[in-house]
Design a protein around this motif. Structure first.
Motif, PDB file in Angstrom:
ATOM      1  N   ASP A 221     -14.512  -5.611  -9.506  1.00  0.00           N
ATOM      2  CA  ASP A 221     -13.063  -5.440  -9.615  1.00  0.00           C
ATOM      3  C   ASP A 221     -12.658  -3.993  -9.406  1.00  0.00           C
ATOM      4  N   ALA A 222     -13.632  -3.081  -9.566  1.00  0.00           N
ATOM      5  CA  ALA A 222     -13.377  -1.660  -9.359  1.00  0.00           C
ATOM      6  C   ALA A 222     -14.712  -0.951  -9.162  1.00  0.00           C
ATOM      7  N   VAL A 223     -14.653   0.222  -8.518  1.00  0.00           N
ATOM      8  CA  VAL A 223     -15.839   1.008  -8.222  1.00  0.00           C
ATOM      9  C   VAL A 223     -15.614   2.429  -8.720  1.00  0.00           C
ATOM     10  N   ILE A 243     -10.591  -2.494  -3.077  1.00  0.00           N
ATOM     11  CA  ILE A 243     -10.720  -2.465  -4.529  1.00  0.00           C
ATOM     12  C   ILE A 243     -10.548  -1.035  -5.014  1.00  0.00           C
ATOM     13  N   PRO A 244     -10.083  -0.845  -6.250  1.00  0.00           N
ATOM     14  CA  PRO A 244      -9.862   0.505  -6.759  1.00  0.00           C
ATOM     15  C   PRO A 244     -11.152   1.318  -6.782  1.00  0.00           C
ATOM     16  N   LEU A 245     -11.043   2.586  -6.392  1.00  0.00           N
ATOM     17  CA  LEU A 245     -12.183   3.498  -6.394  1.00  0.00           C
ATOM     18  C   LEU A 245     -11.844   4.726  -7.222  1.00  0.00           C
ATOM     19  N   LEU A 246     -12.642   4.985  -8.244  1.00  0.00           N
ATOM     20  CA  LEU A 246     -12.480   6.182  -9.062  1.00  0.00           C
ATOM     21  C   LEU A 246     -13.377   7.269  -8.511  1.00  0.00           C
ATOM     22  N   ASP A 247     -12.789   8.399  -8.196  1.00  0.00           N
ATOM     23  CA  ASP A 247     -13.582   9.511  -7.694  1.00  0.00           C
ATOM     24  C   ASP A 247     -14.423  10.100  -8.820  1.00  0.00           C
ATOM     25  N   THR A 260      -8.053   5.750 -18.764  1.00  0.00           N
ATOM     26  CA  THR A 260      -6.951   5.383 -17.878  1.00  0.00           C
ATOM     27  C   THR A 260      -7.425   4.415 -16.790  1.00  0.00           C
ATOM     28  N   PHE A 261      -8.579   4.699 -16.220  1.00  0.00           N
ATOM     29  CA  PHE A 261      -9.150   3.851 -15.173  1.00  0.00           C
ATOM     30  C   PHE A 261      -9.364   2.432 -15.669  1.00  0.00           C
ATOM     31  N   TYR A 262      -9.999   2.277 -16.808  1.00  0.00           N
ATOM     32  CA  TYR A 262     -10.234   0.945 -17.365  1.00  0.00           C
ATOM     33  C   TYR A 262      -8.923   0.215 -17.649  1.00  0.00           C
ATOM     34  N   MET A 263      -8.003   0.911 -18.292  1.00  0.00           N
ATOM     35  CA  MET A 263      -6.774   0.255 -18.742  1.00  0.00           C
ATOM     36  C   MET A 263      -5.833  -0.072 -17.580  1.00  0.00           C
ATOM     37  N   GLU A 264      -5.679   0.873 -16.639  1.00  0.00           N
ATOM     38  CA  GLU A 264      -4.663   0.703 -15.595  1.00  0.00           C
ATOM     39  C   GLU A 264      -5.203   0.047 -14.327  1.00  0.00           C
ATOM     40  N   ASN A 268      -6.134  -4.533 -15.101  1.00  0.00           N
ATOM     41  CA  ASN A 268      -5.000  -5.106 -14.382  1.00  0.00           C
ATOM     42  C   ASN A 268      -5.348  -5.619 -13.002  1.00  0.00           C
ATOM     43  N   SER A 269      -6.635  -5.567 -12.639  1.00  0.00           N
ATOM     44  CA  SER A 269      -7.029  -6.025 -11.302  1.00  0.00           C
ATOM     45  C   SER A 269      -6.961  -7.545 -11.241  1.00  0.00           C
ATOM     46  N   ASN A 270      -6.741  -8.070 -10.031  1.00  0.00           N
ATOM     47  CA  ASN A 270      -6.633  -9.524  -9.846  1.00  0.00           C
ATOM     48  C   ASN A 270      -8.017 -10.144  -9.677  1.00  0.00           C
TER      49      ASN A 270
END
Length: 270
Positions: A221-223, A243-247, A260-264, A268-270
């Motif tokens: 759901d995120a990377v 998919i969302p990518l956190l630098d 913030t990354f986890y919560m937002e 909230n990912s589909n």
């Protein structure tokens, strides 16, 4: 992440492994998220290189005793646990004499262990079955390291009809810790025994490091970038995924950034 449950699944972690970007983050991130009010659990393989006496590992009898079927063979699951010195954290170790007793971690004299694929299957199933036995339902499953890369696949396919994991979100951290060569080319068939096929088959017909990472990202759901530099072929693949990518962020910023990354992004990912 106050009150949320985060399951960290890593293949390396200090103080049980030498310090490197993955082993350090596998300790630091659970610490900061616990300080943010999250309920965390950490799982890793009990490689034979880990000194049980020095690190005070002990078997959890009530969790051990299950058998994981890997490629039509019953393999006993042993669960061990240790407390991280100076921290309010416990680490659960997935153990099995056939797969993890040896001193070699990933290879022997530079040659990949021939059963690394089965070790990854056993590890993934062992983690998820143990979490179920603990009756500890995770909100987020955060995996680190290529030997953890089948966890998202089993979570989303093998347990697809299991309400226990239905709402769990998957995060994959990426590191520059690849391997040369391929795992056993029968991996697809071994996964098919568990009726795990889906979209990952295209990536692991020849299970290279990139293929294993692609398989984990298929259900992410995120990377998150676990270090500044990741392999170029992995980077290109991520750019093709929506998919969302956190630098990468330094340890000092991780408490605020990951919360913030986890919560937002993740929750909230589909």
């Amino acid at each position: 992440m106050e009150g949320k449950r985060i399951l960290y699944v890593t293949t390396e972690m200090t103080p049980y492994f030498p310090e490197n970007p993955m082993s350090s983050q596998a300790l630091d991130l659970p610490k900061v998220m616990q300080s943010n009010g999250a309920d965390v659990r950490i799982f890793m393989p009990r490689f034979g290189a880990i000194n049980e006496r020095r690190h005070q590992l002990h078997e959890v009898i009530r969790l051990s005793g299950m058998n994981m079927i890997v490629n039509d063979l019953d393999q006993p699951l042993i669960i061990k646990v240790a407390s991280v010195p100076g921290e309010r954290l416990q680490v659960y170790f997935i153990d099995n004499e056939e797969y993890f007793k040896r001193k070699d971690v990933y290879d022997t004299d530079g040659v990949l262990c021939s059963d690394n694929d089965e070790r990854a299957i056993f590890f993934a199933k062992g983690v998820l079955e143990t979490v179920k036995k603990l009756n500890w339902k995770p909100d987020v499953v955060h995996v680190m390291g290529w030997m953890s890369s089948l966890v998202p696949t089993y979570l989303k396919e093998y347990y697809s009809d299991d309400p226990f994991f239905q709402d769990a979100k998957v995060v994959v951290s990426l590191f520059d810790n690849g391997f040369e060569g391929e795992l056993d080319n029968q991996l697809v068939e071994k996964l098919s025994f568990d009726k795990v096929e889906g979209n990952i088959k295209q990536y692991i017909e020849k299970p290279t490091h990139l293929g294993m990472i692609q398989a984990s990202l298929e259900y992410a759901d995120a990377v998150a970038k676990g270090e500044e530099v990741i392999p170029q072929d992995v980077k290109k693949y991520i750019e093709s995924k929506n998919i969302p990518l956190l630098d990468f962020c330094e340890k000092e910023q991780s408490k605020e950034v990951y919360n913030t990354f986890y919560m937002e992004e993740v929750m909230n990912s589909n």
